[in-house]
Write an enzyme that holds these catalytic residues in place. Sequence first.
Site, mmCIF file in Angstrom:
data_model
loop_
_atom_site.group_PDB
_atom_site.id
_atom_site.type_symbol
_atom_site.label_atom_id
_atom_site.label_comp_id
_atom_site.label_asym_id
_atom_site.label_seq_id
_atom_site.Cartn_x
_atom_site.Cartn_y
_atom_site.Cartn_z
ATOM 1 N N SER A 130 0.855 -1.291 0.077
ATOM 2 C CA SER A 130 -0.277 -0.021 0.182
ATOM 3 C C SER A 130 0.995 1.403 0.149
ATOM 4 C CB SER A 130 -0.427 -0.414 1.317
ATOM 5 O OG SER A 130 -1.276 1.195 0.939
ATOM 6 N N LYS A 185 -4.410 -6.562 3.507
ATOM 7 C CA LYS A 185 -4.572 -5.600 2.272
ATOM 8 C C LYS A 185 -5.664 -5.379 1.679
ATOM 9 C CE LYS A 185 -3.877 -2.351 -0.464
ATOM 10 N NZ LYS A 185 -3.458 -2.175 -1.463
ATOM 11 N N HIS A 188 -7.353 -3.469 4.947
ATOM 12 C CA HIS A 188 -6.766 -2.533 4.567
ATOM 13 C C HIS A 188 -7.396 -1.078 4.178
ATOM 14 C CE1 HIS A 188 -4.169 0.758 2.824
ATOM 15 N NE2 HIS A 188 -3.645 1.466 3.716
ATOM 16 N N ASN A 189 -7.801 -1.890 2.632
ATOM 17 C CA ASN A 189 -8.899 -1.436 1.628
ATOM 18 C C ASN A 189 -9.660 -0.503 2.042
ATOM 19 O OD1 ASN A 189 -6.016 -1.369 0.494
ATOM 20 N ND2 ASN A 189 -6.866 -1.651 -1.744
ATOM 21 N N GLU A 192 -9.958 1.940 4.740
ATOM 22 C CA GLU A 192 -9.779 3.562 3.839
ATOM 23 C C GLU A 192 -10.765 3.808 3.476
ATOM 24 O OE1 GLU A 192 -6.615 2.529 1.150
ATOM 25 O OE2 GLU A 192 -7.700 3.940 -0.857
HETATM 26 P P1 NBP Z 1 -1.920 -2.720 -13.327
HETATM 27 O O1 NBP Z 1 -2.365 -3.588 -12.595
HETATM 28 O O2 NBP Z 1 -2.052 -1.524 -14.527
HETATM 29 O O3 NBP Z 1 -1.029 -3.636 -14.964
HETATM 30 C C1 NBP Z 1 -0.198 -3.328 -15.524
HETATM 31 C C2 NBP Z 1 0.966 -4.122 -16.292
HETATM 32 O O4 NBP Z 1 0.740 -5.960 -16.549
HETATM 33 C C3 NBP Z 1 1.499 -3.981 -17.632
HETATM 34 O O5 NBP Z 1 3.255 -4.112 -16.894
HETATM 35 C C4 NBP Z 1 0.939 -5.268 -18.133
HETATM 36 O O6 NBP Z 1 1.729 -5.847 -19.097
HETATM 37 C C5 NBP Z 1 0.711 -6.314 -17.698
HETATM 38 N N1 NBP Z 1 -0.090 -7.264 -18.059
HETATM 39 C C6 NBP Z 1 -1.194 -7.500 -18.120
HETATM 40 BR BR1 NBP Z 1 -2.236 -5.743 -18.191
HETATM 41 N N2 NBP Z 1 -1.710 -8.554 -18.542
HETATM 42 C C7 NBP Z 1 -0.482 -9.336 -18.645
HETATM 43 C C8 NBP Z 1 -0.133 -10.368 -18.630
HETATM 44 N N3 NBP Z 1 -1.786 -11.371 -20.082
HETATM 45 N N4 NBP Z 1 0.769 -11.108 -19.298
HETATM 46 C C9 NBP Z 1 1.475 -10.738 -18.471
HETATM 47 N N5 NBP Z 1 1.879 -9.480 -18.419
HETATM 48 C C10 NBP Z 1 0.658 -8.330 -17.862
HETATM 49 O O7 NBP Z 1 -0.250 -1.900 -13.217
HETATM 50 P P2 NBP Z 1 -0.297 -1.182 -11.955
HETATM 51 O O8 NBP Z 1 -1.070 -0.176 -11.433
HETATM 52 O O9 NBP Z 1 1.297 -0.301 -12.001
HETATM 53 O O10 NBP Z 1 -0.750 -2.357 -10.714
HETATM 54 C C11 NBP Z 1 0.028 -3.325 -10.694
HETATM 55 C C12 NBP Z 1 -0.589 -3.936 -9.898
HETATM 56 O O11 NBP Z 1 0.128 -3.965 -8.564
HETATM 57 C C13 NBP Z 1 -1.825 -4.399 -9.547
HETATM 58 O O12 NBP Z 1 -2.067 -5.804 -9.305
HETATM 59 C C14 NBP Z 1 -2.672 -3.440 -8.900
HETATM 60 O O13 NBP Z 1 -4.288 -3.678 -8.047
HETATM 61 C C15 NBP Z 1 -1.726 -3.074 -7.680
HETATM 62 N N6 NBP Z 1 -1.401 -2.453 -7.003
HETATM 63 C C16 NBP Z 1 -1.931 -1.355 -7.562
HETATM 64 C C17 NBP Z 1 -1.650 0.661 -6.608
HETATM 65 C C18 NBP Z 1 -2.087 1.335 -6.899
HETATM 66 O O14 NBP Z 1 -1.827 2.430 -6.778
HETATM 67 N N7 NBP Z 1 -2.041 1.261 -8.903
HETATM 68 C C19 NBP Z 1 -1.236 0.090 -5.056
HETATM 69 C C20 NBP Z 1 -1.449 -1.337 -4.190
HETATM 70 C C21 NBP Z 1 -1.487 -2.088 -5.442
HETATM 71 P P3 NBP Z 1 2.180 -4.437 -20.542
HETATM 72 O O15 NBP Z 1 3.025 -3.651 -20.048
HETATM 73 O O16 NBP Z 1 3.146 -5.635 -21.366
HETATM 74 O O17 NBP Z 1 0.551 -4.878 -21.268
#
Ligand code: NBP
Length: 479
Positions: A130, A185, A188-189, A192
């Site tokens: 988080s 987690k 936590h959300n 939140e």
């Molecule tokens: P996203 O949730 O938007 O995911 C994008 C990533 O997933 C890219 O690297 C993409 O590759 C890859 N991907 C997908 Br979509 N499908 C795929 C597949 N079939 N095979 C391989 N790679 C694949 O990214 P994020 O916002 O950075 O979040 C990442 C994780 O962290 C998520 O689970 C999210 O819930 C969690 N999270 C996010 C936050 C936040 O604040 N954003 C906070 C805490 C946790 P590509 O580049 O080739 O499309």
Amino acid sequence: MSGTAQIGVTGLAVMGRNLARNFARNGYTVALHNRTAARTRELVEHFGDEGDFVATGSAEDFVAALERPRRLVIMVKAGEATDAVIGEFAPLLENGDVIIDGGNAHFEDTRRRERELRERGIHFVGTGISGGEEGALDGPSIMPGGSEESYASLGPMLEKISAKAKDGAPCVTHVGPDGAGHFVKMTHNGIEYADMQLIGEAYQLLRDVAGYSPARIADIFRTWNTGRLESYLIEITAEVLSHVDGATGKPFVDVVLDRAEQKGTGRWTVQIALDLGVPVSGIAEAVFARSVSGHADLRDASRHLAGPAARTLGEDEAAAFADRVEQALYASKIVAYTQGFHEIAAGSEQYGWNIDLGAVASIWRGGCIIRAAFLDRITGAYEARPRMVGLLADRGFAEEIAAAQDDWRTVVATAVTQGVPTPAFAAALAYYDSLRAERLPAALTQGQRDYFGAHTYRRTDRDGTFHTLWGGDRTEVES
Ligand code: NBP
């Protein structure tokens, strides 16, 4: 042959990229991989000088770049993408290697993946992270599940990249086996969601009842942030409320569409609470409030509905009311956390995780979205009484609520009288009154159930299960 990277990150969107940079900035050699190679190239191009990165293109090259036992972090979209990535990498791994899933996975998926990979000799560590993109880079709160053995190998690295609380303690702990980290987690959300809804209701009351402008309310939140409500969410609320829209010159909050979504972890918190029979009414109202806001058609069709005449308070009355809202917000927040911690305790019991609630409160003190001064108090309360049944059993919190309750009641009553929706404030107060009630109408409910369905009941004065012959002479029989 073993590579040189101590850790690898696959999935280099905003979270993965920043997490990889965080590891590198802390002196680790980080192997990089992403389905679309451009993201890997961009990371190295823009941030390659921040530390030691090993950019790789294929899954085979990525795995080969890692020292053994391999530690491989997956930061991809939760759900099918995670399974696809595990399916791609697991066949290339060996006994004792560790896969860390840092996405927002459902804890049941984590339990399944952990079980399947364990059978193949691979450790699977479902990890809550988080703090958003900023936290991933500068230090998030980290909630790892998985085996003790995997934490022994991974823990020191996570401690290094995690946020630090004010006392210097790293905001990471081994939460418990298999899905424990993702469960925590999720909760936590959920908390939140409740925190944000309560803040929203406080804002709405200050706007509609006290008659204050967003800028003035921002100042009030800034003042509150110097006291017991000090927290990241209160701090950013002041920032958002004081922001003026560049295009119109209006307060930013007045030009944003008032529709929110509820998805993923907030909804899961409520669904799982229902399964576990844990009353998380404050969290549920927060999820439903977002849901109500999103039903544009229903809201448009309801504009003709009657409400009370608007009445704004005079200057002195408004200032006194604002102080009351602070009391209501604080008391309701204690209830929201009480409910969240109850859910974690129930999950821990159900799945045999043995989660240390004080340690959970402790790692939420820095890095995460709900970080707050208040969590020091919760940490202390659970350290003093690890088996405490609910936060309200803590004398300190009970005394604070006792001191706040008159104002809390006045605020909820005012909201009701003036027609301002405050579902989370009201639910929190109802929860508090339910806990303290000597008798609840559940006795009547049991009578009704026995009447129409012979569901039986228990008595206050003796053991056993009973049924009354309602259709006959109404004698009682023991069943
Ligand atoms: P996203 O949730 O938007 O995911 C994008 C990533 O997933 C890219 O690297 C993409 O590759 C890859 N991907 C997908 Br979509 N499908 C795929 C597949 N079939 N095979 C391989 N790679 C694949 O990214 P994020 O916002 O950075 O979040 C990442 C994780 O962290 C998520 O689970 C999210 O819930 C969690 N999270 C996010 C936050 C936040 O604040 N954003 C906070 C805490 C946790 P590509 O580049 O080739 O499309």
